[in-house]
Design an enzyme around this catalytic site. Structure first.
Site, PDB file in Angstrom:
ATOM      1  N   SER A   1       0.688  -1.195   0.088  1.00 58.39           N
ATOM      2  CA  SER A   1      -0.023   0.076  -0.030  1.00 58.39           C
ATOM      3  C   SER A   1       0.844   1.124  -0.113  1.00 58.39           C
ATOM      4  CB  SER A   1      -0.775   0.105   1.317  1.00 58.39           C
ATOM      5  OG  SER A   1      -1.563   1.093   1.413  1.00 58.39           O
TER       6      SER A   1
ATOM      7  N   TYR B   1      -2.596  -1.373  10.087  1.00 62.52           N
ATOM      8  CA  TYR B   1      -2.767  -1.731   8.877  1.00 62.52           C
ATOM      9  C   TYR B   1      -1.406  -1.309   8.111  1.00 62.52           C
ATOM     10  CZ  TYR B   1      -3.866  -1.733   3.690  1.00 62.52           C
ATOM     11  OH  TYR B   1      -3.922  -1.847   2.315  1.00 62.52           O
TER      12      TYR B   1
HETATM   13  N1  LIG Z   1      -8.519  -0.691  -2.152  1.00 59.38           N
HETATM   14  C1  LIG Z   1      -7.590   0.184  -1.889  1.00 59.38           C
HETATM   15  O1  LIG Z   1      -7.848   1.387  -1.838  1.00 59.38           O
HETATM   16  C2  LIG Z   1      -6.286  -0.464  -1.654  1.00 59.38           C
HETATM   17  C3  LIG Z   1      -5.403   0.357  -1.450  1.00 59.38           C
HETATM   18  C4  LIG Z   1      -3.896   0.021  -0.862  1.00 59.38           C
HETATM   19  C5  LIG Z   1      -3.788  -1.324  -0.920  1.00 59.38           C
HETATM   20  N2  LIG Z   1      -4.804  -2.117  -1.143  1.00 59.38           N
HETATM   21  C6  LIG Z   1      -4.323  -3.648  -0.939  1.00 59.38           C
HETATM   22  O2  LIG Z   1      -4.732  -4.362  -2.177  1.00 59.38           O
HETATM   23  C7  LIG Z   1      -5.003  -5.851  -1.911  1.00 59.38           C
HETATM   24  C8  LIG Z   1      -6.688  -6.026  -2.396  1.00 59.38           C
HETATM   25  O3  LIG Z   1      -7.454  -4.806  -1.778  1.00 59.38           O
HETATM   26  P1  LIG Z   1      -8.860  -4.579  -2.119  1.00 59.38           P
HETATM   27  O4  LIG Z   1      -9.493  -3.332  -1.942  1.00 59.38           O
HETATM   28  O5  LIG Z   1      -9.134  -5.544  -3.548  1.00 59.38           O
HETATM   29  O6  LIG Z   1      -9.569  -5.716  -0.967  1.00 59.38           O
HETATM   30  P2  LIG Z   1     -11.160  -6.324  -1.112  1.00 59.38           P
HETATM   31  O7  LIG Z   1     -12.043  -5.811  -2.107  1.00 59.38           O
HETATM   32  O8  LIG Z   1     -11.575  -5.988   0.404  1.00 59.38           O
HETATM   33  O9  LIG Z   1     -10.882  -7.893  -1.443  1.00 59.38           O
HETATM   34  C9  LIG Z   1     -10.062  -8.576  -0.584  1.00 59.38           C
HETATM   35  C10 LIG Z   1      -9.850  -9.990  -0.971  1.00 59.38           C
HETATM   36  O10 LIG Z   1      -9.183 -10.758   0.148  1.00 59.38           O
HETATM   37  C11 LIG Z   1      -9.806 -11.969   0.583  1.00 59.38           C
HETATM   38  N3  LIG Z   1      -9.655 -12.034   1.904  1.00 59.38           N
HETATM   39  C12 LIG Z   1      -9.417 -11.204   2.889  1.00 59.38           C
HETATM   40  N4  LIG Z   1      -9.452 -11.839   4.050  1.00 59.38           N
HETATM   41  C13 LIG Z   1      -8.979 -13.158   3.870  1.00 59.38           C
HETATM   42  C14 LIG Z   1      -8.774 -14.156   4.730  1.00 59.38           C
HETATM   43  N5  LIG Z   1      -8.617 -13.929   6.056  1.00 59.38           N
HETATM   44  N6  LIG Z   1      -8.268 -15.259   4.256  1.00 59.38           N
HETATM   45  C15 LIG Z   1      -8.461 -15.286   2.679  1.00 59.38           C
HETATM   46  N7  LIG Z   1      -8.877 -14.171   1.880  1.00 59.38           N
HETATM   47  C16 LIG Z   1      -9.205 -13.180   2.355  1.00 59.38           C
HETATM   48  C17 LIG Z   1     -11.040 -11.544   0.113  1.00 59.38           C
HETATM   49  O11 LIG Z   1     -11.759 -12.945   0.192  1.00 59.38           O
HETATM   50  P3  LIG Z   1     -13.499 -12.923   0.265  1.00 59.38           P
HETATM   51  O12 LIG Z   1     -14.117 -11.895  -0.784  1.00 59.38           O
HETATM   52  O13 LIG Z   1     -13.668 -14.185   0.053  1.00 59.38           O
HETATM   53  O14 LIG Z   1     -13.804 -12.257   1.642  1.00 59.38           O
HETATM   54  C18 LIG Z   1     -11.187 -10.959  -1.190  1.00 59.38           C
HETATM   55  O15 LIG Z   1     -11.050 -11.671  -2.091  1.00 59.38           O
HETATM   56  C19 LIG Z   1      -5.093  -5.990  -0.400  1.00 59.38           C
HETATM   57  O16 LIG Z   1      -3.513  -6.223  -0.263  1.00 59.38           O
HETATM   58  C20 LIG Z   1      -5.240  -4.464   0.128  1.00 59.38           C
HETATM   59  O17 LIG Z   1      -4.443  -4.120   1.258  1.00 59.38           O
HETATM   60  C21 LIG Z   1      -6.069  -1.858  -1.455  1.00 59.38           C
END
Ligand SMILES: NC(=O)c1ccc[n+]([C@@H]2O[C@H](COP(=O)([O-])OP(=O)(O)OC[C@H]3O[C@@H](n4cnc5c(N)ncnc54)[C@H](OP(=O)(O)O)[C@@H]3O)[C@@H](O)[C@H]2O)c1
Length: 235
Positions: A127, A140
């Site tokens: 991130s 986080y």
């Molecule tokens: N969105 C942002 O603004 C942002 C910014 C910076 C970094 N990131 C990083 O980008 C990555 C993806 O983020 P996102 O926004 O796409 O997240 P998201 O929409 O919340 O999706 C998270 C994914 O991770 C899975 N997951 C969560 N907890 C889990 C667990 N305990 N075991 C197995 N799978 C798990 C979820 O599975 P389920 O659907 O089955 O729950 C889902 O497929 C993450 O590493 C996040 O920290 C995101």
């Protein structure tokens, strides 16, 4: 045909990465935790013999490892957030965010190393929060800081096998993780867009395209890197 594992590929950034790598010609192991229908839809769209594996991480890591074929690419994407300042972080929430965001990718890589091919790729989704101070997400951000160190250290350790290890660091991206305060909130979106040099928030495809490059042969000389995919946020 190359094979990629993408954790948390049922939605959001992970889904976009899975579909992008499939478009690049890879078979994808679509890992997910809860939503089997969403994962099945990604598998269908990805094609190429892709398949889904359900495992809550890190508790069900064994199930994921047991299902792994030989891998060319491993993308550690699954993570949870913890929007709380230090005063409000409970020991339980601290342990959970470190378990999902640090312990899970650490031991997934450890257990996947025997099936990860020489010349392969590890991509850790961190991130932009590790480049700035963001008190409202302190725990986080600390997990992602640990992941950044994991990348750099592993890159040196695995270089002898020709495996590259890189970090891709998104800024604010329109996914479910931010839906409660961002989607449909024009004011919040404008505020986040203003933080980016490019004047908008990110979309999952913006991140997936960067991962596609890092996972490709074109990135063969890039390892141990922290690749900013924030659209120039907080420059
Ligand atoms: N969105 C942002 O603004 C942002 C910014 C910076 C970094 N990131 C990083 O980008 C990555 C993806 O983020 P996102 O926004 O796409 O997240 P998201 O929409 O919340 O999706 C998270 C994914 O991770 C899975 N997951 C969560 N907890 C889990 C667990 N305990 N075991 C197995 N799978 C798990 C979820 O599975 P389920 O659907 O089955 O729950 C889902 O497929 C993450 O590493 C996040 O920290 C995101």
């Amino acid at each position: 045909m190359k094979t990629a594992l993408v954790t948390g590929a049922s939605r959001g950034i992970g889904r976009a990465i899975a579909l992008r790598l499939a478009a690049d010609g890879m078979r994808v192991v679509v890992h997910y935790a809860r939503d089997a229908d969403a994962a099945a839809a990604v598998v269908e769209e990805a094609g190429r013999g892709s398949f889904a594996v359900r495992a809550s991480l890190p508790s069900e890591l064994d199930a994921l490892v047991a299902a792994l074929p030989p891998l060319d690419v491993l993308v550690n994407n699954a993570a949870i957030g913890l929007p709380a300042p230090i005063e409000d972080v409970t020991p339980e929430a601290f342990d959970e965010v470190f378990a999902v965001n640090v312990r899970a990718p650490f031991f997934l890589v450890q257990r996947a190393l025997p099936v990860l091919k020489d010349g392969g790729r590890i991509v850790n989704i961190s991130s932009g929060a590790t480049r700035i101070a963001m008190p409202v997400g302190i725990a986080y951000s600390m997990t992602k800081g640990a992941l950044d160190t994991f990348t750099r250290t592993l890159a040196l350790h695995l270089g002898a096998r020709g495996i590259t290890v890189n970090t891709v660091a998104p800024g604010v991206v329109d996914t479910d993780a931010n839906a409660s305060w961002l989607r449909g909130n024009a004011e919040a979106e404008a505020a986040m867009a203003a933080r980016s040099a490019l004047g908008r928030i990110g979309y999952a495809g913006d991140i997936a395209d960067v991962v596609s490059f890092v996972a490709s042969e074109r990135a063969r000389w890039v390892t141990g890197a922290w690749i900013d995919a924030t659209g120039g946020a907080h420059l």
